[in-house]
Write a protein that holds these residues in place. Structure first.
Motif, PDB file in Angstrom:
ATOM      1  N   PRO A  42      22.350  35.061   0.460  1.00  0.00           N
ATOM      2  CA  PRO A  42      22.928  34.189   1.489  1.00  0.00           C
ATOM      3  C   PRO A  42      21.828  33.494   2.269  1.00  0.00           C
ATOM      4  CG  PRO A  42      23.649  36.474   1.768  1.00  0.00           C
ATOM      5  CD  PRO A  42      22.679  36.447   0.629  1.00  0.00           C
ATOM      6  N   ALA A  43      21.738  32.192   2.116  1.00  0.00           N
ATOM      7  CA  ALA A  43      20.661  31.457   2.762  1.00  0.00           C
ATOM      8  C   ALA A  43      21.107  30.873   4.086  1.00  0.00           C
ATOM      9  CB  ALA A  43      20.177  30.348   1.845  1.00  0.00           C
ATOM     10  N   VAL A  44      22.405  30.660   4.236  1.00  0.00           N
ATOM     11  CA  VAL A  44      22.908  30.103   5.481  1.00  0.00           C
ATOM     12  C   VAL A  44      23.659  31.207   6.196  1.00  0.00           C
ATOM     13  CG1 VAL A  44      24.464  28.438   6.518  1.00  0.00           C
ATOM     14  CG2 VAL A  44      23.110  27.800   4.527  1.00  0.00           C
ATOM     15  N   VAL A  45      23.182  31.567   7.332  1.00  0.00           N
ATOM     16  CA  VAL A  45      23.805  32.679   8.045  1.00  0.00           C
ATOM     17  C   VAL A  45      24.148  32.210   9.443  1.00  0.00           C
ATOM     18  CG1 VAL A  45      23.481  35.026   8.877  1.00  0.00           C
ATOM     19  CG2 VAL A  45      22.451  34.325   6.709  1.00  0.00           C
ATOM     20  N   SER A  46      25.385  32.383   9.815  1.00  0.00           N
ATOM     21  CA  SER A  46      25.760  31.941  11.155  1.00  0.00           C
ATOM     22  C   SER A  46      25.354  32.979  12.175  1.00  0.00           C
ATOM     23  CB  SER A  46      27.259  31.701  11.230  1.00  0.00           C
ATOM     24  OG  SER A  46      27.925  32.905  10.968  1.00  0.00           O
ATOM     25  N   GLN A  47      25.145  32.507  13.363  1.00  0.00           N
ATOM     26  CA  GLN A  47      24.732  33.356  14.469  1.00  0.00           C
ATOM     27  C   GLN A  47      25.937  33.692  15.317  1.00  0.00           C
ATOM     28  OE1 GLN A  47      21.841  34.571  14.298  1.00  0.00           O
ATOM     29  NE2 GLN A  47      20.533  33.416  15.663  1.00  0.00           N
ATOM     30  N   PRO A  48      26.054  34.927  15.779  1.00  0.00           N
ATOM     31  CA  PRO A  48      27.107  35.192  16.744  1.00  0.00           C
ATOM     32  C   PRO A  48      26.806  34.436  18.029  1.00  0.00           C
ATOM     33  CG  PRO A  48      25.659  37.091  16.502  1.00  0.00           C
ATOM     34  CD  PRO A  48      25.211  36.068  15.511  1.00  0.00           C
ATOM     35  N   VAL A  91      27.522  22.523  -6.474  1.00  0.00           N
ATOM     36  CA  VAL A  91      27.381  21.437  -5.498  1.00  0.00           C
ATOM     37  C   VAL A  91      28.558  21.476  -4.527  1.00  0.00           C
ATOM     38  CG1 VAL A  91      27.256  18.933  -5.195  1.00  0.00           C
ATOM     39  CG2 VAL A  91      26.095  20.009  -7.137  1.00  0.00           C
ATOM     40  N   LEU A  92      29.753  21.658  -5.060  1.00  0.00           N
ATOM     41  CA  LEU A  92      30.940  21.701  -4.190  1.00  0.00           C
ATOM     42  C   LEU A  92      30.849  22.886  -3.231  1.00  0.00           C
ATOM     43  CD1 LEU A  92      33.602  20.731  -6.885  1.00  0.00           C
ATOM     44  CD2 LEU A  92      32.845  19.306  -4.974  1.00  0.00           C
ATOM     45  N   ASN A  93      30.385  24.036  -3.730  1.00  0.00           N
ATOM     46  CA  ASN A  93      30.227  25.211  -2.850  1.00  0.00           C
ATOM     47  C   ASN A  93      29.209  24.915  -1.748  1.00  0.00           C
ATOM     48  OD1 ASN A  93      31.976  26.559  -4.507  1.00  0.00           O
ATOM     49  ND2 ASN A  93      30.434  27.891  -5.438  1.00  0.00           N
ATOM     50  N   ALA A  94      28.115  24.264  -2.144  1.00  0.00           N
ATOM     51  CA  ALA A  94      27.073  23.963  -1.154  1.00  0.00           C
ATOM     52  C   ALA A  94      27.615  22.999  -0.095  1.00  0.00           C
ATOM     53  CB  ALA A  94      25.852  23.363  -1.853  1.00  0.00           C
ATOM     54  N   MET A  95      28.380  22.003  -0.534  1.00  0.00           N
ATOM     55  CA  MET A  95      28.946  21.040   0.420  1.00  0.00           C
ATOM     56  C   MET A  95      29.948  21.733   1.345  1.00  0.00           C
ATOM     57  SD  MET A  95      27.493  18.087  -0.278  1.00  0.00           S
ATOM     58  CE  MET A  95      28.485  16.912   0.616  1.00  0.00           C
ATOM     59  N   LEU A 162      20.706  21.063  -0.342  1.00  0.00           N
ATOM     60  CA  LEU A 162      19.809  21.368  -1.468  1.00  0.00           C
ATOM     61  C   LEU A 162      19.386  22.840  -1.452  1.00  0.00           C
ATOM     62  CD1 LEU A 162      17.517  18.194  -1.515  1.00  0.00           C
ATOM     63  CD2 LEU A 162      18.884  19.042  -3.451  1.00  0.00           C
ATOM     64  N   SER A 163      19.197  23.381  -0.258  1.00  0.00           N
ATOM     65  CA  SER A 163      18.721  24.778  -0.167  1.00  0.00           C
ATOM     66  C   SER A 163      19.722  25.758  -0.754  1.00  0.00           C
ATOM     67  CB  SER A 163      18.429  25.143   1.292  1.00  0.00           C
ATOM     68  OG  SER A 163      19.644  25.375   1.995  1.00  0.00           O
ATOM     69  N   GLN A 164      20.963  25.314  -0.929  1.00  0.00           N
ATOM     70  CA  GLN A 164      22.005  26.184  -1.481  1.00  0.00           C
ATOM     71  C   GLN A 164      22.051  26.150  -3.015  1.00  0.00           C
ATOM     72  OE1 GLN A 164      23.814  28.168   0.883  1.00  0.00           O
ATOM     73  NE2 GLN A 164      22.029  27.262   1.870  1.00  0.00           N
ATOM     74  N   VAL A 165      21.338  25.200  -3.614  1.00  0.00           N
ATOM     75  CA  VAL A 165      21.402  25.084  -5.075  1.00  0.00           C
ATOM     76  C   VAL A 165      20.017  25.204  -5.721  1.00  0.00           C
ATOM     77  CG1 VAL A 165      23.490  23.660  -5.039  1.00  0.00           C
ATOM     78  CG2 VAL A 165      21.249  22.544  -5.019  1.00  0.00           C
ATOM     79  N   ALA A 166      19.001  25.488  -4.919  1.00  0.00           N
ATOM     80  CA  ALA A 166      17.643  25.583  -5.454  1.00  0.00           C
ATOM     81  C   ALA A 166      16.937  26.765  -4.804  1.00  0.00           C
ATOM     82  CB  ALA A 166      16.875  24.297  -5.167  1.00  0.00           C
ATOM     83  N   SER A 167      15.930  27.290  -5.497  1.00  0.00           N
ATOM     84  CA  SER A 167      15.217  28.449  -4.951  1.00  0.00           C
ATOM     85  C   SER A 167      14.289  28.054  -3.809  1.00  0.00           C
ATOM     86  CB  SER A 167      14.401  29.125  -6.049  1.00  0.00           C
ATOM     87  OG  SER A 167      15.254  29.515  -7.087  1.00  0.00           O
TER      88      SER A 167
END
Ligand code: SAH
Length: 280
Positions: A42-48, A91-95, A162-167
């Protein structure tokens, strides 16, 4: 949204609790986001929400924007992208996972999930969601990418997608205040595999080359040769190419087929801000 995706990118109403821009930037902070994690984690993590007092005060604007900033609004945007021909599920998941409203001025948040380019200051724009999805789908060609370079960070939205589809993603911006703003926008998302650079993207980033994909978010009369050289063999470069006035720009795919061979395909009519030299 599937429960699997919800687990990966638990962004939702927490997105709404964003600090005023001024409060976010801390002087002397590192220019780049920490790197190194795989995009499969998980690269995108929301903050409380940090500020509990803020939650206690009734805020009409905030509550009326709930409907505009929820995952469901992003899902509707994704359905429109799918209907318009974007088929790559990554791509759809990343969007679906990146909260576009966090990359535009609060006054424009209501329009964040429309298929429109919006102003981000300094005569620049955040690209339309359909264009971002199209460019990333072309870059991916059904593969998972290792290293990607974006030229033209702007507000940081496409870099986050892009960060969601690439290392590993590197993004370069030539306008200092936009580079700073992208850092501020991206900070709450804590994306570990994205690094921002301030500089002239026409020179590329030789220290991180070669790249599996290069995505240029501004239109030049040609593709800078340094970028062609920094593309891995088998890599793909996507760029709007053409005059900066009128409708003469064409989204162009360049594939590097050998040490000194590139193949060019001219695809869609597009309209981008100009690719410029130097930094300001
Ligand atoms: N990627 C952005 C699009 C930003 S608009 C998004 O997510 O929507 C294009 C950006 O390219 C502008 O911010 C502009 O300043 C930048 N740009 C133009 N020429 C550049 C160059 N030579 N190097 C780096 N950035 C450049």
């Amino acid at each position: 949204m599937t429960s699997g995706r919800a687990r990966r990118f638990p962004l939702g109403l927490e997105d709404l609790v964003r600090e005023p821009r001024k409060a976010e930037g801390r002087k002397g902070e590192r220019a780049t986001l920490p790197a190194g994690a795989s995009a499969r984690r998980p690269a995108v993590v929301s903050q409380p929400p940090k500020n509990t007092e803020r939650g206690a005060v009734p805020n009409v604007a905030l509550s009326s924007s709930l409907a505009l900033t929820s995952e469901r609004v992003r899902e509707r945007m994704v359905e429109r992208l799918r209907a318009n021909g974007v088929t790559n599920q990554s791509v759809l998941n990343a969007m679906a996972s990146v909260p576009r409203h966090m990359f535009v001025d609060p006054g424009l948040a209501a329009q964040a999930y429309e298929d429109a380019a919006l102003p981000i200051g300094h005569h620049q724009t955040i690209s339309k969601p359909s264009v971002v999805a199209r460019m990333i789908e072309l870059a991916l060609a059904g593969q998972h990418l290792k290293t990607v370079l974006e030229i033209g960070t702007g507000c940081g939205y496409q870099a986050a997608v892009l960060s969601q589809v690439a290392s590993d993603v590197y993004s370069i911006e030539r306008i200092k205040p936009l580079y700073e703003r992208a850092k501020t926008n991206l900070r709450p998302l804590r994306i570990p595999n994205l690094r921002l650079h301030y500089g002239d993207g026409r020179i590329g980033l030789p220290s991180a080359a070669p790249f599996d994909a290069i995505v240029i978010a501004a239109a030049g009369l040609d593709v800078p040769s340094a970028l062609l050289e920094q593309l891995a063999i088998g890599g793909r470069l996507i760029a709007p190419v053409g005059a900066q006035e009128g409708a003469a720009q064409v989204l162009t795919l360049v594939e590097r087929t050998g040490p000194a061979q590139w193949r060019e395909s001219r695809l869609d009519r597009v309209f981008f801000v100009p690719l410029k030299s130097g930094v300001i």
